[in-house]
Design a protein around this motif. Structure first.
Motif, short mmCIF file in Angstrom:
data_model
loop_
_atom_site.label_atom_id
_atom_site.label_comp_id
_atom_site.label_asym_id
_atom_site.label_seq_id
_atom_site.Cartn_x
_atom_site.Cartn_y
_atom_site.Cartn_z
N VAL A 50 37.50 5.52 -1.70
CA VAL A 50 37.31 4.42 -2.49
C VAL A 50 37.32 5.00 -3.78
CG1 VAL A 50 36.12 3.21 -0.92
CG2 VAL A 50 34.68 4.60 -2.22
N ALA A 51 37.26 4.00 -4.82
CA ALA A 51 37.08 4.32 -6.36
C ALA A 51 35.77 3.59 -6.86
CB ALA A 51 38.12 3.99 -7.21
N THR A 52 35.23 4.32 -7.67
CA THR A 52 34.06 3.58 -8.18
C THR A 52 34.38 2.51 -9.11
OG1 THR A 52 34.03 5.28 -10.23
CG2 THR A 52 32.82 5.89 -8.55
N ASP A 53 33.34 1.77 -9.41
CA ASP A 53 33.65 0.32 -10.01
C ASP A 53 33.25 0.67 -11.62
OD1 ASP A 53 30.69 0.55 -10.43
OD2 ASP A 53 30.26 -1.16 -8.96
N PHE A 54 33.27 -0.39 -12.52
CA PHE A 54 33.04 -0.24 -13.75
C PHE A 54 31.47 0.69 -14.28
CE2 PHE A 54 31.54 -1.67 -17.94
CZ PHE A 54 32.64 -1.29 -18.86
N ASP A 55 30.62 0.45 -13.23
CA ASP A 55 29.35 0.89 -13.56
C ASP A 55 28.96 2.60 -12.96
OD1 ASP A 55 28.46 -1.28 -15.12
OD2 ASP A 55 27.90 -2.37 -13.18
N GLY A 56 30.29 2.78 -12.19
CA GLY A 56 30.28 4.06 -11.38
C GLY A 56 29.71 4.09 -10.07
N ASN A 57 29.40 2.91 -9.56
CA ASN A 57 28.89 2.75 -8.12
C ASN A 57 30.06 2.73 -7.22
OD1 ASN A 57 26.12 2.36 -9.26
ND2 ASN A 57 26.77 0.20 -9.71
N PHE A 58 29.57 3.13 -6.00
CA PHE A 58 30.61 3.13 -4.90
C PHE A 58 30.06 2.93 -3.70
CE2 PHE A 58 29.40 7.39 -4.90
CZ PHE A 58 29.23 7.90 -3.48
#
Length: 421
Positions: A50-58
């Protein structure tokens, strides 16, 4: 349900929970604890990621409780995270100083940090260019840069052609736009090759660079003190990998008959046919290399080829003497073993006052076609003089000679170039 049954049910659920898939969550940060959006999180050894979202969460579903996560981000050192006994983690990536500090050569020998360039550019792998011996160094640019197509003709002394995003790029050597077929460029004298894409190159080289540019920087002294190097490389070419399949039981002619006279059906089926008499011991046939017999005087004249337009083109008096009908693999017998032999040397020195590098190369190429070859040689002198702390003087003198006694298309060719910089 008795006590024993209850204990077995709880043990079964505990076994299932211990071996079932779980969801692992986390956050990816940089060295300043700022989130890294778009970081890649992949289960090691699989394509699941997966890839992290705008806030760096995954959030990723694990395959097993012992999975290892591989976290990567452009310009940062890849990091592995063990998930055993965990359900979440905060991951901090550290910058990859080697990647961030890489520089590329733009115009007039100016180097800039790759991360600060605002236009499309890509470097070639110079180690591949130095390790592989090729008739033309331009052939080694094939497949090195996205969008750069290289057309490699197979004939000797035929230069490769380049197409960058469908257009012909400008060739620049040590900051000077040149016209070259790359036969006068030695692979062992190349320090780096950088390709500028898009119209931005026109801002550096004017209208000639509107289609992009291939920038070649030659080597200079990079080690303090005196350095001497000599190298030799020989590559042998056995010929074609595959020959066309042909039948070898029958020779020229048609319907089992053949008699050569002029190759224009002046004899018996001596045109372009390959179903003549069968190759067998004792068979005698008049062929293209059969001697000519004077039926009046009895004289035999050695002859090769047709008789059209000659005094022997008279069947009432002359005839061809039959010779043994044997199979000849003309293509295989015609081709020879080719080779490329290259010798390079360099003498360089570097000190506080400046540096210089004198290099030379000689290449001898023999083609698979008989009596065809190519010889190239050259000398290059490059120096840098430190006039002051803020002023340097760069100079270069290059002499190259390309000689071919018999090229297939143009005959004798000899070129000499002397380029001062």
């Amino acid at each position: 349900m008795n006590k024993t049954s209850i204990v077995m049910v709880f043990a079964f659920f505990a076994f299932i929970m211990g071996h079932s898939q779980g969801v692992f969550t986390g956050k990816v940060l940089d060295e300043n604890n700022a989130p890294l959006p778009g970081a890649s999180v992949v289960i090691k050894g699989s394509s699941k990621g997966v890839a992290t979202d705008f806030d760096g969460n995954f959030q990723i579903e694990l395959n097993s409780a012992n999975d290892i996560l591989l976290v990567t981000y452009l310009g940062y050192i890849p990091t592995e995270i063990a998930t055993s006994g965990k359900t979440s983690a905060e991951i901090v990536l550290l910058p990859d100083s080697e990647k961030l500090n890489e520089v590329v050569v733009t115009a007039l020998g100016i180097t800039r940090a790759e991360k600060k360039i605002g236009y499309a550019t890509q470097k070639m792998d110079v180690e591949i260019i130095e390790e592989i011996n090729a008739p033309n160094v331009g052939n080694l640019f094939t497949g090195q840069v996205a969008g750069l197509s290289v057309s490699n003709p197979t004939g000797l002394f035929q230069k490769p052609s380049f197409s960058l995003r469908g257009k012909s790029p400008l060739i620049v050597i040590d900051g000077i736009p040149v016209e070259t077929d790359f036969y006068d460029v030695s692979a062992n004298n190349i320090a780096n090759v950088n390709v500028l894409k898009g119209t931005t190159a026109s801002a550096l080289y004017g209208s000639r660079g509107r289609n992009g540019a291939i920038l070649i920087t030659t080597k200079n002294a990079n080690v303090d003190g005196l350095e001497i190097s000599v190298s030799h490389n020989t590559m042998v070419s056995a010929g074609f990998t595959v020959f066309p399949e042909t039948q070898t039981e029958y020779g020229n002619g048609s319907n089992g008959k053949y008699e050569f006279w002029d190759g224009k059906d002046g004899g018996i089926s001596d045109g372009d046919m390959i179903w003549g008499p069968k190759f067998e011991p004792g068979v005698m046939v008049s062929q293209w290399n059969s001697p000519i017999l004077d039926n009046v005087t009895g004289e035999t004249i050695p002859w090769w080829g047709d008789v059209y337009g000659t005094q022997y083109d008279d069947k009432s008096r002359y005839s061809r003497v039959p010779t043994p009908w044997e199979y000849h693999n003309n293509l295989k017998d015609f081709m020879e073993t080719g080779y490329i032999s290259s010798t390079d040397f360099s003498v360089s020195s570097k000190s506080e006052k400046g540096s210089f590098r004198l290099s030379g190369n000689y290449s001898d190429q023999k083609d698979r076609v008989p009596n065809s070859g190519l010889k190239t040689g050259g000398l290059t002198f490059k120096s840098t003089t430190n006039l002051s702390k803020s002023l340097t003087l760069d100079s270069k003198l290059s002499y190259n000679k390309v000689y071919s006694p018999t090229t297939q298309d143009t005959g004798t060719d000899q070129r000499t170039t002397c380029i001062p910089f």
